[in-house]
Design a protein around this motif. Structure first.
Motif, PDB file in Angstrom:
ATOM      1  N   ARG A 141      52.663  97.978  82.276  1.00  0.00           N
ATOM      2  CA  ARG A 141      52.375  96.847  81.386  1.00  0.00           C
ATOM      3  C   ARG A 141      53.671  96.280  80.828  1.00  0.00           C
ATOM      4  N   LEU A 142      53.694  94.988  80.606  1.00  0.00           N
ATOM      5  CA  LEU A 142      54.806  94.344  79.905  1.00  0.00           C
ATOM      6  C   LEU A 142      54.202  93.664  78.690  1.00  0.00           C
ATOM      7  N   ARG A 143      54.737  93.927  77.495  1.00  0.00           N
ATOM      8  CA  ARG A 143      54.180  93.340  76.268  1.00  0.00           C
ATOM      9  C   ARG A 143      55.305  92.577  75.583  1.00  0.00           C
ATOM     10  N   THR A 147      53.207  88.285  71.544  1.00  0.00           N
ATOM     11  CA  THR A 147      51.808  88.715  71.654  1.00  0.00           C
ATOM     12  C   THR A 147      51.117  88.354  72.975  1.00  0.00           C
ATOM     13  N   TRP A 148      51.852  88.163  74.037  1.00  0.00           N
ATOM     14  CA  TRP A 148      51.155  88.142  75.322  1.00  0.00           C
ATOM     15  C   TRP A 148      51.595  89.360  76.119  1.00  0.00           C
ATOM     16  N   SER A 149      50.719  89.751  77.053  1.00  0.00           N
ATOM     17  CA  SER A 149      51.031  90.936  77.841  1.00  0.00           C
ATOM     18  C   SER A 149      50.526  90.740  79.266  1.00  0.00           C
ATOM     19  N   ASN A 225      63.101  84.428  91.123  1.00  0.00           N
ATOM     20  CA  ASN A 225      64.224  84.210  90.201  1.00  0.00           C
ATOM     21  C   ASN A 225      63.776  84.176  88.747  1.00  0.00           C
ATOM     22  N   GLN A 226      62.655  83.501  88.484  1.00  0.00           N
ATOM     23  CA  GLN A 226      62.221  83.356  87.081  1.00  0.00           C
ATOM     24  C   GLN A 226      61.835  84.692  86.448  1.00  0.00           C
ATOM     25  N   ASN A 227      61.599  85.700  87.272  1.00  0.00           N
ATOM     26  CA  ASN A 227      61.269  87.020  86.730  1.00  0.00           C
ATOM     27  C   ASN A 227      62.473  87.962  86.688  1.00  0.00           C
ATOM     28  N   LEU A 231      67.896  91.835  89.966  1.00  0.00           N
ATOM     29  CA  LEU A 231      67.795  93.174  89.379  1.00  0.00           C
ATOM     30  C   LEU A 231      67.542  93.039  87.883  1.00  0.00           C
ATOM     31  N   ARG A 232      66.458  93.636  87.383  1.00  0.00           N
ATOM     32  CA  ARG A 232      66.153  93.550  85.949  1.00  0.00           C
ATOM     33  C   ARG A 232      65.660  94.897  85.432  1.00  0.00           C
ATOM     34  N   LEU A 233      65.725  95.044  84.136  1.00  0.00           N
ATOM     35  CA  LEU A 233      65.132  96.225  83.527  1.00  0.00           C
ATOM     36  C   LEU A 233      63.639  96.009  83.321  1.00  0.00           C
ATOM     37  N   GLY A 240      59.144  92.920  75.344  1.00  0.00           N
ATOM     38  CA  GLY A 240      59.699  92.331  76.566  1.00  0.00           C
ATOM     39  C   GLY A 240      61.157  91.935  76.495  1.00  0.00           C
ATOM     40  N   PHE A 241      61.649  91.596  75.286  1.00  0.00           N
ATOM     41  CA  PHE A 241      63.034  91.086  75.254  1.00  0.00           C
ATOM     42  C   PHE A 241      64.055  92.156  75.607  1.00  0.00           C
ATOM     43  N   LYS A 242      63.656  93.463  75.535  1.00  0.00           N
ATOM     44  CA  LYS A 242      64.588  94.518  75.949  1.00  0.00           C
ATOM     45  C   LYS A 242      64.754  94.542  77.477  1.00  0.00           C
ATOM     46  N   ILE A 244      65.941  93.157  80.138  1.00  0.00           N
ATOM     47  CA  ILE A 244      66.937  92.137  80.485  1.00  0.00           C
ATOM     48  C   ILE A 244      66.908  91.819  81.986  1.00  0.00           C
ATOM     49  N   LYS A 245      67.064  90.540  82.273  1.00  0.00           N
ATOM     50  CA  LYS A 245      66.969  90.045  83.652  1.00  0.00           C
ATOM     51  C   LYS A 245      68.354  89.820  84.270  1.00  0.00           C
ATOM     52  N   SER A 246      68.382  89.770  85.591  1.00  0.00           N
ATOM     53  CA  SER A 246      69.572  89.344  86.367  1.00  0.00           C
ATOM     54  C   SER A 246      70.846  90.014  85.854  1.00  0.00           C
TER      55      SER A 246
HETATM   56  N1  MTE Z   1      66.586  88.321  80.154  1.00  0.00           N
HETATM   57  C1  MTE Z   1      67.443  87.284  80.126  1.00  0.00           C
HETATM   58  N2  MTE Z   1      68.607  87.390  80.781  1.00  0.00           N
HETATM   59  N3  MTE Z   1      67.184  86.137  79.445  1.00  0.00           N
HETATM   60  C2  MTE Z   1      66.025  85.993  78.718  1.00  0.00           C
HETATM   61  O1  MTE Z   1      65.819  84.935  78.093  1.00  0.00           O
HETATM   62  N4  MTE Z   1      63.930  87.032  78.006  1.00  0.00           N
HETATM   63  C3  MTE Z   1      63.340  88.323  77.626  1.00  0.00           C
HETATM   64  C4  MTE Z   1      63.258  89.286  78.821  1.00  0.00           C
HETATM   65  N5  MTE Z   1      64.518  89.273  79.552  1.00  0.00           N
HETATM   66  C5  MTE Z   1      65.104  87.081  78.720  1.00  0.00           C
HETATM   67  C6  MTE Z   1      65.405  88.236  79.491  1.00  0.00           C
HETATM   68  C7  MTE Z   1      62.021  88.169  77.031  1.00  0.00           C
HETATM   69  S1  MTE Z   1      62.001  87.516  75.455  1.00  0.00           S
HETATM   70  C8  MTE Z   1      60.888  88.574  77.656  1.00  0.00           C
HETATM   71  S2  MTE Z   1      59.382  88.553  76.825  1.00  0.00           S
HETATM   72  C9  MTE Z   1      60.883  89.014  79.065  1.00  0.00           C
HETATM   73  O2  MTE Z   1      62.184  88.891  79.662  1.00  0.00           O
HETATM   74  C10 MTE Z   1      59.902  88.169  79.852  1.00  0.00           C
HETATM   75  O3  MTE Z   1      59.806  88.609  81.176  1.00  0.00           O
HETATM   76  P1  MTE Z   1      58.884  87.782  82.180  1.00  0.00           P
HETATM   77  O4  MTE Z   1      59.280  86.350  82.123  1.00  0.00           O
HETATM   78  O5  MTE Z   1      59.129  88.400  83.539  1.00  0.00           O
HETATM   79  O6  MTE Z   1      57.471  87.980  81.709  1.00  0.00           O
END
Ligand code: MTE
Length: 323
Positions: A141-143, A147-149, A225-227, A231-233, A240-242, A244-246
């Protein structure tokens, strides 16, 4: 959830959607019948529709993966919802922007700079890291804090096992992550909506927990790419903000690192950010959440339902203070 206006919906999409929905029902039945032993990816998305895409071809290898530890058997969120309603500020600040601006993110070649308190620092190619890691379907799950999950079948591997390859030393109490900084292509990075690059961090024992995941794909495919490609955590017990993407940099540190949202609004976003219905965000409650694609809200669970696995990481800590 992004609700499309009727004039935005092409007839071809309607067909694809119905094919996909029936496959989802089949998947749900298959999961139930197999008692959680699905070979990931096999039924995720209509091969006839999707194998035609570049990602579908490239990632034939992401099919049939073993199921990772602690995976859930809950209904999966809809692929189209998960890839069209995103937070990824580098690609824009509205939920629909990341999908629209996904082309701005250049994911190849991709290297990761490893530094700090470890014996094997260096510049690693993504392929080198991937070659050594057994991939799994980790259905977590991603929360999000808003408040969306969602329930997402991630294609990923253990963050901890990956970090161990860089041989962190005894001074490594924290690990820090950084997202790509490329304002030439990522247009929003020319505006100071956040203090770029996006940064995150974990205590080293959190990072070593078997739930902590590095993801390279989802639904049996390469990450869109949008997800957070490539490579992301994925930290399913945290907001969710923890996650981190790309990621382009990993640093082992002695002190707690600065993190993007905590720097921006320390009263609203703590360093730990464990999902906690008992601690409200100053501007809204965190007691309830809405799954993407559902109308009714549900109660949010402590640690997003992963308490049995992670609560011991925080024993003795006041989680209203260390939120
Ligand atoms: N990572 C980066 N680099 N930039 C971002 O803005 N947003 C975070 C997190 N990782 C973010 C990020 C937040 S606030 C959330 S809720 C999740 O990514 C959203 O992941 P999703 O778009 O795959 O649901």
């Amino acid at each position: 959830m992004l609700i499309k206006r009727p004039e935005d919906i092409k007839p071809s999409e309607i067909t694809d959607q119905s094919v996909y929905k029936s496959r989802r029902r089949f998947l749900a039945t298959a999961v139930a019948a197999a008692g959680m032993s699905i070979g990931g990816g096999l039924f995720y998305r209509g091969g006839d529709v999707h194998a035609q895409t570049a990602a579908g071809k490239k990632l034939a290898a992401y099919k049939g993966l073993p199921l990772g530890p602690f995976s859930t058997d809950e209904d999966l969120s809809d692929y189209d919802d998960v890839t069209s309603y995103n937070n990824f500020y580098e690609l824009g600040t509205r939920k629909e922007d990341p999908a629209r601006n996904a082309h701005q993110l250049k994911t190849s070649p991709w290297t990761i700079e490893v530094s700090g308190e470890c014996d094997k620092p260096g510049t690693y190619h993504l392929e080198d890291i991937l070659d050594k890691q057994p991939l799994e379907d980790r259905i977590y799950r991603l929360r999000c804090v808003e408040t969306w999950s969602a329930v997402i079948p991630w294609v990923g591997f253990s963050l901890g096992d990956t970090l161990k390859r860089f041989q962190p030393n005894s001074q490594a109490k924290y690990v820090y992550f950084e997202t790509i900084y490329d304002p030439k292509n990522l247009k929003t990075q020319n505006i100071k909506v956040l203090d770029w690059p996006y940064r995150e961090g974990l205590r080293i024992d959190e990072a070593m927990h078997p739930l902590a995941t590095l993801a390279v794909g989802m639904y049996g495919e390469v990450l869109p790419n949008q997800n957070g490609a490539p490579l992301r955590l994925v930290l399913p017990w945290k907001y969710g903000f923890k996650s981190i993407k790309s990621i382009v940099a990993i640093r082992f540190m002695r002190e707690e690192p600065d993190t993007t949202w905590n720097m921006l609004q320390p009263r609203e976003y703590g360093f730990y950010a464990n999902v906690n219905p008992g601690v409200s965000h100053p501007r809204w409650s965190q007691k309830r959440e809405r799954r993407l694609g559902e109308w009714l809200k549900r109660d949010t669970e402590m640690f997003n339902g992963y308490g049995e696995q992670v609560a011991s990481l925080y024993s003795g800590m006041d989680l209203t203070k260390f939120f």
